[in-house]
Design a protein around this motif. Sequence first.
Motif, PDB file in Angstrom:
ATOM      1  N   ASN A 242      67.602   9.952  53.968  1.00  0.00           N
ATOM      2  CA  ASN A 242      68.904   9.349  53.692  1.00  0.00           C
ATOM      3  C   ASN A 242      69.155   9.451  52.195  1.00  0.00           C
ATOM      4  OD1 ASN A 242      70.663   7.042  52.774  1.00  0.00           O
ATOM      5  ND2 ASN A 242      70.811   6.672  54.995  1.00  0.00           N
ATOM      6  N   ALA A 243      70.278  10.034  51.830  1.00  0.00           N
ATOM      7  CA  ALA A 243      70.541  10.293  50.414  1.00  0.00           C
ATOM      8  C   ALA A 243      70.500   9.014  49.581  1.00  0.00           C
ATOM      9  CB  ALA A 243      71.895  10.981  50.255  1.00  0.00           C
ATOM     10  N   ILE A 244      71.037   7.928  50.099  1.00  0.00           N
ATOM     11  CA  ILE A 244      71.049   6.676  49.338  1.00  0.00           C
ATOM     12  C   ILE A 244      69.640   6.151  49.153  1.00  0.00           C
ATOM     13  CG2 ILE A 244      71.751   4.246  49.402  1.00  0.00           C
ATOM     14  CD1 ILE A 244      74.385   5.129  50.633  1.00  0.00           C
ATOM     15  N   TYR A 245      68.850   6.181  50.229  1.00  0.00           N
ATOM     16  CA  TYR A 245      67.477   5.681  50.114  1.00  0.00           C
ATOM     17  C   TYR A 245      66.663   6.518  49.139  1.00  0.00           C
ATOM     18  CZ  TYR A 245      68.567   3.075  54.407  1.00  0.00           C
ATOM     19  OH  TYR A 245      69.117   2.237  55.339  1.00  0.00           O
ATOM     20  N   GLU A 246      66.845   7.841  49.215  1.00  0.00           N
ATOM     21  CA  GLU A 246      66.087   8.713  48.318  1.00  0.00           C
ATOM     22  C   GLU A 246      66.484   8.478  46.865  1.00  0.00           C
ATOM     23  OE1 GLU A 246      66.118  12.819  49.414  1.00  0.00           O
ATOM     24  OE2 GLU A 246      65.778  12.404  51.540  1.00  0.00           O
ATOM     25  N   LEU A 247      67.782   8.333  46.646  1.00  0.00           N
ATOM     26  CA  LEU A 247      68.222   8.050  45.277  1.00  0.00           C
ATOM     27  C   LEU A 247      67.708   6.692  44.823  1.00  0.00           C
ATOM     28  CD1 LEU A 247      69.943   8.924  42.834  1.00  0.00           C
ATOM     29  CD2 LEU A 247      71.845   7.670  43.861  1.00  0.00           C
ATOM     30  N   ALA A 248      67.715   5.712  45.736  1.00  0.00           N
ATOM     31  CA  ALA A 248      67.232   4.376  45.376  1.00  0.00           C
ATOM     32  C   ALA A 248      65.774   4.416  44.940  1.00  0.00           C
ATOM     33  CB  ALA A 248      67.412   3.418  46.545  1.00  0.00           C
ATOM     34  N   SER A 249      64.975   5.249  45.588  1.00  0.00           N
ATOM     35  CA  SER A 249      63.566   5.375  45.184  1.00  0.00           C
ATOM     36  C   SER A 249      63.470   5.916  43.757  1.00  0.00           C
ATOM     37  CB  SER A 249      62.824   6.313  46.154  1.00  0.00           C
ATOM     38  OG  SER A 249      62.779   5.764  47.448  1.00  0.00           O
ATOM     39  N   GLY A 250      64.316   6.901  43.439  1.00  0.00           N
ATOM     40  CA  GLY A 250      64.319   7.433  42.081  1.00  0.00           C
ATOM     41  C   GLY A 250      64.784   6.401  41.066  1.00  0.00           C
ATOM     42  N   ILE A 251      65.782   5.607  41.437  1.00  0.00           N
ATOM     43  CA  ILE A 251      66.278   4.565  40.538  1.00  0.00           C
ATOM     44  C   ILE A 251      65.201   3.535  40.253  1.00  0.00           C
ATOM     45  CG2 ILE A 251      67.866   2.610  40.404  1.00  0.00           C
ATOM     46  CD1 ILE A 251      69.927   4.352  41.872  1.00  0.00           C
ATOM     47  N   LYS A 252      64.490   3.123  41.283  1.00  0.00           N
ATOM     48  CA  LYS A 252      63.426   2.143  41.079  1.00  0.00           C
ATOM     49  C   LYS A 252      62.316   2.724  40.205  1.00  0.00           C
ATOM     50  CE  LYS A 252      63.183  -1.405  42.483  1.00  0.00           C
ATOM     51  NZ  LYS A 252      63.664  -2.668  41.888  1.00  0.00           N
ATOM     52  N   ALA A 253      62.083   4.016  40.323  1.00  0.00           N
ATOM     53  CA  ALA A 253      61.071   4.654  39.480  1.00  0.00           C
ATOM     54  C   ALA A 253      61.525   4.657  38.017  1.00  0.00           C
ATOM     55  CB  ALA A 253      60.804   6.078  39.962  1.00  0.00           C
ATOM     56  N   ILE A 254      62.815   4.907  37.790  1.00  0.00           N
ATOM     57  CA  ILE A 254      63.334   4.856  36.423  1.00  0.00           C
ATOM     58  C   ILE A 254      63.221   3.442  35.877  1.00  0.00           C
ATOM     59  CG2 ILE A 254      65.434   5.068  35.030  1.00  0.00           C
ATOM     60  CD1 ILE A 254      66.265   7.380  36.887  1.00  0.00           C
ATOM     61  N   GLU A 255      63.534   2.453  36.714  1.00  0.00           N
ATOM     62  CA  GLU A 255      63.431   1.056  36.283  1.00  0.00           C
ATOM     63  C   GLU A 255      62.014   0.709  35.828  1.00  0.00           C
ATOM     64  OE1 GLU A 255      64.078  -3.457  38.109  1.00  0.00           O
ATOM     65  OE2 GLU A 255      63.720  -1.749  39.444  1.00  0.00           O
ATOM     66  N   ALA A 256      61.038   1.215  36.545  1.00  0.00           N
ATOM     67  CA  ALA A 256      59.644   0.871  36.249  1.00  0.00           C
ATOM     68  C   ALA A 256      59.049   1.691  35.111  1.00  0.00           C
ATOM     69  CB  ALA A 256      58.791   1.057  37.505  1.00  0.00           C
ATOM     70  N   HIS A 257      59.704   2.800  34.764  1.00  0.00           N
ATOM     71  CA  HIS A 257      59.124   3.698  33.766  1.00  0.00           C
ATOM     72  C   HIS A 257      59.256   3.135  32.353  1.00  0.00           C
ATOM     73  CE1 HIS A 257      57.693   7.414  32.061  1.00  0.00           C
ATOM     74  NE2 HIS A 257      58.771   7.519  31.305  1.00  0.00           N
ATOM     75  N   ARG A 258      58.224   3.310  31.578  1.00  0.00           N
ATOM     76  CA  ARG A 258      58.233   2.910  30.174  1.00  0.00           C
ATOM     77  C   ARG A 258      58.034   4.148  29.302  1.00  0.00           C
ATOM     78  NH1 ARG A 258      59.932  -0.515  32.675  1.00  0.00           N
ATOM     79  NH2 ARG A 258      59.189  -2.638  33.009  1.00  0.00           N
ATOM     80  N   PHE A 259      59.044   4.491  28.543  1.00  0.00           N
ATOM     81  CA  PHE A 259      58.881   5.585  27.595  1.00  0.00           C
ATOM     82  C   PHE A 259      57.910   5.144  26.501  1.00  0.00           C
ATOM     83  CE2 PHE A 259      62.812   6.671  29.685  1.00  0.00           C
ATOM     84  CZ  PHE A 259      62.762   8.055  29.766  1.00  0.00           C
ATOM     85  N   PRO A 260      57.203   6.085  25.902  1.00  0.00           N
ATOM     86  CA  PRO A 260      56.179   5.698  24.921  1.00  0.00           C
ATOM     87  C   PRO A 260      56.763   5.002  23.700  1.00  0.00           C
ATOM     88  CG  PRO A 260      56.529   8.085  24.908  1.00  0.00           C
ATOM     89  CD  PRO A 260      57.254   7.552  26.101  1.00  0.00           C
ATOM     90  N   VAL A 261      55.988   4.081  23.154  1.00  0.00           N
ATOM     91  CA  VAL A 261      56.384   3.392  21.930  1.00  0.00           C
ATOM     92  C   VAL A 261      56.425   4.397  20.786  1.00  0.00           C
ATOM     93  CG1 VAL A 261      55.685   1.634  20.252  1.00  0.00           C
ATOM     94  CG2 VAL A 261      55.448   1.196  22.704  1.00  0.00           C
ATOM     95  N   MET A 262      57.477   4.303  19.965  1.00  0.00           N
ATOM     96  CA  MET A 262      57.619   5.206  18.824  1.00  0.00           C
ATOM     97  C   MET A 262      58.028   4.392  17.607  1.00  0.00           C
ATOM     98  SD  MET A 262      59.424   8.588  20.487  1.00  0.00           S
ATOM     99  CE  MET A 262      58.902   9.579  19.087  1.00  0.00           C
TER     100      MET A 262
END
Length: 466
Positions: A242-262
């Motif tokens: 399901n396109a919405i569910y698949e996109l939602a998984s990607g969104i949650k992954a972006i939410e959880a991701h931490r770019f490195p401290v600079m």
Amino acid sequence: MLRSRWLALPLLIINLSATAQTNSIESEHAQKTLEIYRNIVEVDTSKTKGNTLRVAQYLGDQLIDAGFASEDVRVIPKDDFGVLIATYRGDNSSGKKPILLLGHLDVVEALQEDWVRPPFKLTQDDVNFYARGTIDNKFGVAQLTGTMIRLKKEGFVPDRDLILAFSGDEESGMITTRMMAYEMPELVEAEYALNSDSGGGSLTADGRAIDYSLQAAEKTFATWEITVRNPGGHSSRPRDDNAIYELASGIKAIEAHRFPVMWSEMTLSYFQQVGDKLGGELGDAMVRFAYDPEDEEAAARLRTEPSYVGTTRTTCVVTMLEAGHAENALPQSATATVNCRIFPGVSVADIEAELRSVVGNAEAEFVLLGDPTESPISEIRADVLAAVGHAVHSRYPGLDLIAYMSSGGTDGMHFRKAGVPTFGVGSIFMNPDEKFAHGLNERVPVKAFYDALDHWSIIIRDLTGS
């Protein structure tokens, strides 16, 4: 003690009592600036309204009425927007190139049904003015325009030209900004630019001044649309993909991701000085980060603060969603808009690659919107620092001036890229937690408006007076 090379520059010692000017609410300058402020705030200049040309014309008329030659005031249409470029003629006794004074006429959208007060009517209570644009950036535009009128009426003649350059779509495509920075050589011949849309002072909740931040760099603004597609079908026949569910998984992954401290020398110095002033748990975290940016606990604490997280790393956040085509159909596509503010020195391509890895869906389509601009750091000038220090210390004697990197994007990025050093030296002092620019019920303290009335006059006189 950690010190930035920008902050080691000497400040001039000035007799503030002899040069500071007092403005009452009833003064001609105060009344004129408030009149301009009210008139431009009460015009909806969001990107779909096409009203920036109208506001540019109004401001141009105000300058001409104050004594500007009509040929020195240009109102220029560009697509659905308008810009104002006005030259305050100097006597050229210094032999120096002009100084640009920047601001923007547009605002982000505001829905009246969401606001407690009408977003395009300047209202006030005992503490604040309220309306969209009261801070961003019609405060700066009104203060700069009011100052130009004041100086003209006082007969002030600068030792070089001053050029007001107000863009019409800073909050969206920056089409007008690009026109000014890349297609108008008379503007980029300026020695440097002073930007009213960044910089300013921070106050505690009880009104105590903490510091004044002078913007010398900003992060790269980049936006992607991430789309997941699917054949779809009837909603009575659900399928596992399901396109919405698949996109939602990607969104949650972006939410959880931490770019490195600079960090940079400037940001470490910023945190050291602000932390010393602020104190408490947050101030302690700032100081610890300044001395050891690999202190994970300190970095994590700063990440919880919306006002400071952007100074420690690249950030990406989902800002818009669009999905589906009917309530009784499986979605054939789902799109998320992801806005990133990228730390200087990191390429847009590298961030896209990291986002693709985070989303983890090889079929997801990434479309980069617009043309992101990577801009350099502007080295702080002693004369600018001294003039801004004079203006700041006329209100808050002895307050620290701190160079910083802005997490938001401004017109300054394009002028920096075009070779014009640009410094954010806005005149607002307020509590950062009370700033609602781009949000609901945007406001600015009434006291901050009147306290700012001498800011630009002091700076301009110091930099261009005999």
